[in-house]
Motif scaffolding. Structure first.
Motif, PDB file in Angstrom:
ATOM      1  N   ALA A   1     -42.550   9.132  17.190  1.00 41.85           N
ATOM      2  CA  ALA A   1     -41.310   9.772  17.641  1.00 41.85           C
ATOM      3  C   ALA A   1     -41.579  11.003  18.489  1.00 41.85           C
ATOM      4  CB  ALA A   1     -40.458  10.149  16.434  1.00 41.85           C
ATOM      5  N   SER A   2     -42.699  11.685  18.256  1.00 40.18           N
ATOM      6  CA  SER A   2     -42.987  12.898  19.019  1.00 40.18           C
ATOM      7  C   SER A   2     -43.170  12.610  20.504  1.00 40.18           C
ATOM      8  CB  SER A   2     -44.229  13.596  18.465  1.00 40.18           C
ATOM      9  OG  SER A   2     -45.380  12.801  18.659  1.00 40.18           O
ATOM     10  N   LEU A   3     -43.582  11.393  20.851  1.00 38.95           N
ATOM     11  CA  LEU A   3     -43.720  11.034  22.260  1.00 38.95           C
ATOM     12  C   LEU A   3     -42.359  10.979  22.952  1.00 38.95           C
ATOM     13  CD1 LEU A   3     -46.431   8.218  22.160  1.00 38.95           C
ATOM     14  CD2 LEU A   3     -46.725  10.640  22.656  1.00 38.95           C
ATOM     15  N   PHE A   4     -41.340  10.529  22.216  1.00 37.91           N
ATOM     16  CA  PHE A   4     -39.992  10.504  22.773  1.00 37.91           C
ATOM     17  C   PHE A   4     -39.373  11.900  22.786  1.00 37.91           C
ATOM     18  CE2 PHE A   4     -40.542   6.308  20.737  1.00 37.91           C
ATOM     19  CZ  PHE A   4     -40.359   5.498  21.848  1.00 37.91           C
TER      20      PHE A   4
ATOM     21  N   TRP B   1     -28.265  16.890  18.596  1.00 40.15           N
ATOM     22  CA  TRP B   1     -27.975  15.507  18.966  1.00 40.15           C
ATOM     23  C   TRP B   1     -28.777  14.532  18.112  1.00 40.15           C
ATOM     24  CZ3 TRP B   1     -24.387  13.131  21.763  1.00 40.15           C
ATOM     25  CH2 TRP B   1     -23.621  13.893  22.640  1.00 40.15           C
ATOM     26  N   ARG B   2     -30.011  14.890  17.788  1.00 38.90           N
ATOM     27  CA  ARG B   2     -30.835  14.019  16.959  1.00 38.90           C
ATOM     28  C   ARG B   2     -30.220  13.844  15.573  1.00 38.90           C
ATOM     29  NH1 ARG B   2     -37.130  13.861  15.427  1.00 38.90           N
ATOM     30  NH2 ARG B   2     -36.666  15.639  14.112  1.00 38.90           N
ATOM     31  N   MET B   3     -29.669  14.919  15.038  1.00 42.84           N
ATOM     32  CA  MET B   3     -29.028  14.831  13.727  1.00 42.84           C
ATOM     33  C   MET B   3     -27.751  13.995  13.772  1.00 42.84           C
ATOM     34  SD  MET B   3     -29.439  18.686  12.275  1.00 42.84           S
ATOM     35  CE  MET B   3     -31.062  19.429  12.068  1.00 42.84           C
ATOM     36  N   VAL B   4     -27.018  14.084  14.879  1.00 39.19           N
ATOM     37  CA  VAL B   4     -25.815  13.258  15.020  1.00 39.19           C
ATOM     38  C   VAL B   4     -26.182  11.776  14.954  1.00 39.19           C
ATOM     39  CG1 VAL B   4     -24.002  12.535  16.616  1.00 39.19           C
ATOM     40  CG2 VAL B   4     -24.480  14.961  16.311  1.00 39.19           C
ATOM     41  N   PHE B   5     -27.166  11.371  15.742  1.00 36.85           N
ATOM     42  CA  PHE B   5     -27.578   9.973  15.759  1.00 36.85           C
ATOM     43  C   PHE B   5     -28.101   9.544  14.391  1.00 36.85           C
ATOM     44  CE2 PHE B   5     -28.442  10.650  20.493  1.00 36.85           C
ATOM     45  CZ  PHE B   5     -27.261  10.039  20.863  1.00 36.85           C
TER      46      PHE B   5
ATOM     47  N   ASP C   1     -32.325  11.285  28.428  1.00 33.36           N
ATOM     48  CA  ASP C   1     -32.645  12.180  27.333  1.00 33.36           C
ATOM     49  C   ASP C   1     -31.935  11.767  26.045  1.00 33.36           C
ATOM     50  OD1 ASP C   1     -34.317  13.703  28.902  1.00 33.36           O
ATOM     51  OD2 ASP C   1     -32.745  15.113  29.491  1.00 33.36           O
ATOM     52  N   LEU C   2     -30.695  11.305  26.165  1.00 37.33           N
ATOM     53  CA  LEU C   2     -29.981  10.837  24.977  1.00 37.33           C
ATOM     54  C   LEU C   2     -30.655   9.602  24.389  1.00 37.33           C
ATOM     55  CD1 LEU C   2     -26.218  11.286  25.975  1.00 37.33           C
ATOM     56  CD2 LEU C   2     -27.559  12.634  24.339  1.00 37.33           C
ATOM     57  N   ALA C   3     -31.163   8.720  25.268  1.00 31.77           N
ATOM     58  CA  ALA C   3     -31.864   7.533  24.778  1.00 31.77           C
ATOM     59  C   ALA C   3     -33.136   7.920  24.036  1.00 31.77           C
ATOM     60  CB  ALA C   3     -32.188   6.603  25.945  1.00 31.77           C
ATOM     61  N   TYR C   4     -33.907   8.871  24.598  1.00 24.35           N
ATOM     62  CA  TYR C   4     -35.105   9.359  23.919  1.00 24.35           C
ATOM     63  C   TYR C   4     -34.750  10.022  22.585  1.00 24.35           C
ATOM     64  CZ  TYR C   4     -37.936   8.630  28.131  1.00 24.35           C
ATOM     65  OH  TYR C   4     -38.602   8.078  29.189  1.00 24.35           O
ATOM     66  N   THR C   5     -33.663  10.780  22.579  1.00 25.15           N
ATOM     67  CA  THR C   5     -33.239  11.458  21.358  1.00 25.15           C
ATOM     68  C   THR C   5     -32.843  10.444  20.293  1.00 25.15           C
ATOM     69  OG1 THR C   5     -32.403  13.286  22.707  1.00 25.15           O
ATOM     70  CG2 THR C   5     -31.679  13.199  20.428  1.00 25.15           C
ATOM     71  N   PHE C   6     -32.156   9.387  20.690  1.00 29.28           N
ATOM     72  CA  PHE C   6     -31.774   8.337  19.743  1.00 29.28           C
ATOM     73  C   PHE C   6     -33.009   7.663  19.164  1.00 29.28           C
ATOM     74  CE2 PHE C   6     -30.783   3.904  18.769  1.00 29.28           C
ATOM     75  CZ  PHE C   6     -29.736   4.060  17.867  1.00 29.28           C
ATOM     76  N   ALA C   7     -33.989   7.367  20.028  1.00 21.18           N
ATOM     77  CA  ALA C   7     -35.224   6.743  19.541  1.00 21.18           C
ATOM     78  C   ALA C   7     -35.949   7.660  18.562  1.00 21.18           C
ATOM     79  CB  ALA C   7     -36.134   6.400  20.720  1.00 21.18           C
ATOM     80  N   SER C   8     -36.005   8.947  18.883  1.00 21.39           N
ATOM     81  CA  SER C   8     -36.646   9.908  17.996  1.00 21.39           C
ATOM     82  C   SER C   8     -35.908  10.002  16.667  1.00 21.39           C
ATOM     83  CB  SER C   8     -36.690  11.279  18.679  1.00 21.39           C
ATOM     84  OG  SER C   8     -37.187  12.264  17.803  1.00 21.39           O
ATOM     85  N   ALA C   9     -34.577  10.037  16.717  1.00 21.30           N
ATOM     86  CA  ALA C   9     -33.781  10.118  15.483  1.00 21.30           C
ATOM     87  C   ALA C   9     -33.991   8.891  14.611  1.00 21.30           C
ATOM     88  CB  ALA C   9     -32.306  10.266  15.839  1.00 21.30           C
ATOM     89  N   THR C  10     -34.048   7.718  15.233  1.00 17.90           N
ATOM     90  CA  THR C  10     -34.211   6.485  14.465  1.00 17.90           C
ATOM     91  C   THR C  10     -35.562   6.454  13.767  1.00 17.90           C
ATOM     92  OG1 THR C  10     -32.795   5.297  16.035  1.00 17.90           O
ATOM     93  CG2 THR C  10     -34.207   3.974  14.603  1.00 17.90           C
ATOM     94  N   LEU C  11     -36.618   6.762  14.512  1.00 12.85           N
ATOM     95  CA  LEU C  11     -37.964   6.677  13.944  1.00 12.85           C
ATOM     96  C   LEU C  11     -38.252   7.806  12.954  1.00 12.85           C
ATOM     97  CD1 LEU C  11     -40.095   5.689  17.066  1.00 12.85           C
ATOM     98  CD2 LEU C  11     -39.734   4.309  15.033  1.00 12.85           C
ATOM     99  N   ALA C  12     -38.059   9.036  13.403  1.00 13.20           N
ATOM    100  CA  ALA C  12     -38.508  10.189  12.612  1.00 13.20           C
ATOM    101  C   ALA C  12     -37.572  10.521  11.465  1.00 13.20           C
ATOM    102  CB  ALA C  12     -38.675  11.407  13.515  1.00 13.20           C
ATOM    103  N   MET C  13     -36.260  10.435  11.700  1.00 22.57           N
ATOM    104  CA  MET C  13     -35.317  10.919  10.702  1.00 22.57           C
ATOM    105  C   MET C  13     -34.736   9.784   9.867  1.00 22.57           C
ATOM    106  SD  MET C  13     -33.494  13.989  12.855  1.00 22.57           S
ATOM    107  CE  MET C  13     -33.585  15.248  11.586  1.00 22.57           C
ATOM    108  N   ALA C  14     -34.213   8.753  10.511  1.00 23.69           N
ATOM    109  CA  ALA C  14     -33.608   7.660   9.740  1.00 23.69           C
ATOM    110  C   ALA C  14     -34.658   6.867   8.972  1.00 23.69           C
ATOM    111  CB  ALA C  14     -32.827   6.739  10.674  1.00 23.69           C
ATOM    112  N   VAL C  15     -35.815   6.608   9.612  1.00 23.57           N
ATOM    113  CA  VAL C  15     -36.861   5.821   8.944  1.00 23.57           C
ATOM    114  C   VAL C  15     -37.881   6.732   8.256  1.00 23.57           C
ATOM    115  CG1 VAL C  15     -38.713   4.132   9.273  1.00 23.57           C
ATOM    116  CG2 VAL C  15     -36.587   3.910  10.572  1.00 23.57           C
TER     117      VAL C  15
END
Length: 323
Positions: free
Chosen positions: A25-28, A44-48, A249-263
């Motif tokens: 996720a850090s790459l995104f 934004w990451r927390m929202v996603f 940037d929103l797409a990268y943020t969504f990917a980061s939120a999914t990997l790092a926070m949700a998973v």
């Protein structure tokens, strides 16, 4: 406990998997965080992440564990849902953990990353394993015994060495540059590590009481977002998006939120249910070592030989801990 989580890997293995999601996720995160600003990116990451986690909690019914898992209940205690039956003691710990670990810890981490880059911010963040071991010994009466002690020393030393000696001399890249004062970046990195450590330790009693990891992550994420929303509503300049918002940037943020926070964070919470907080903290700190080959692929710059020695030490330490 939700049947979704039955048959999972041992807690130590879950911690390593969480580290892998954080590294990826850090790459995104790096480029999007630099353009948006640490506060806006984290918000934004927390929202996603909150939307994803609450959606999963509602779909699986795991949100009911918030009423079933009070601190005196113990794992697996079930009951019928009723409004007003929320286990407020456990939920209070989740909120406190979200404020310390996510609002403070995550925001400080990305503010550090914006100044020092992913590698050096990862080095500072990896110190959370040391904080976790010390604090777990002081407040949870946990200690490293047998092969776990030399394994922990090898792991932490290997992680630190791999990152500290991961950059080849005379080679520069945008992701390795320093923005602003170095001392400020270092202070933010240490603050992020301390926030991660304290936020994890606060969670231990709540997770041991049988809360579902997805529902627990959703509460933590909501608490962290609420703090960010207050700053944004107050109109603080640091809480604003620092450059025009882009779909990329929103797409990268969504990917980061999914990997790092949700998973990733859900895996950590699951690991804390049955695993030692100190061991989980140490094993999750291998994220910077896993990031080295990813940075090699991303930047085209091969890590120095010292990085491979440190990585080998970290792998040996993991083997001793897992064994």
């Amino acid at each position: 406990m939700s049947p979704v989580w039955s048959g999972w890997l041992p807690p130590e293995s879950l911690a390593v998997l969480a580290a892998a999601t954080w590294a990826t996720a850090s790459l995104f995160s790096a480029a999007a965080s630099a353009r948006m600003g640490a506060f806006a990116f984290t918000r934004w990451r927390m929202v996603f992440a909150a939307v994803l986690l609450w959606g999963m909690a509602l779909a699986t019914g795991s949100w009911r564990s918030l009423a079933e898992g009070g601190l005196g209940a113990g794992p697996g205690v079930a009951g019928e849902w009723a409004w007003g039956a929320v286990a407020w003691d456990a939920v209070g710990l989740l909120v406190l953990s979200g404020v310390i670990g996510i609002f403070v810890g995550d925001t400080a981490l990305f503010a550090c990353m914006n100044r020092l880059g992913p590698r050096r911010s990862g080095l500072l963040f990896a110190t959370h394993s040391l904080f976790t071991v010390v604090l777990a010994a002081l407040f949870l009466d946990e200690s490293l015994k047998g092969w776990a002690l030399p394994g922990g020393v090898l792991l932490v030393g290997g992680v630190m060495g791999a990152i500290a000696f991961g950059k080849r001399g005379g080679v520069a890249h945008q992701l390795e540059s320093t923005q602003g004062q170095l001392a400020v970046g270092v202070a933010l990195g240490v603050l992020s590590a301390l926030g991660q450590s304290v936020g994890t330790l606060v969670l231990k009693p709540a997770m041991a009481a049988g809360l579902d990891p997805v529902a627990a992550s959703a509460v933590r994420m909501t608490a962290g977002f609420a703090c960010h929303a207050l700053l944004w509503c107050a109109g603080l300049p640091m809480a604003r998006v620092q450059s025009p918002l882009q779909w990329r940037d929103l797409a990268y943020t969504f990917a980061s939120a999914t990997l790092a926070m949700a998973v990733g964070m859900t895996l950590i919470l699951k690991a804390l249910q049955h695993g030692s907080a100190g061991l989980v903290g140490m094993l999750s700190s291998v994220s910077p070592v896993l990031l080295l080959p990813l940075l090699w692929w991303r930047t085209g710059q091969r890590p120095a030989w010292g990085a491979w020695v440190g990585a080998a030490m970290a792998v040996l330490g993991c083997a001793l801990l897992l064994g």
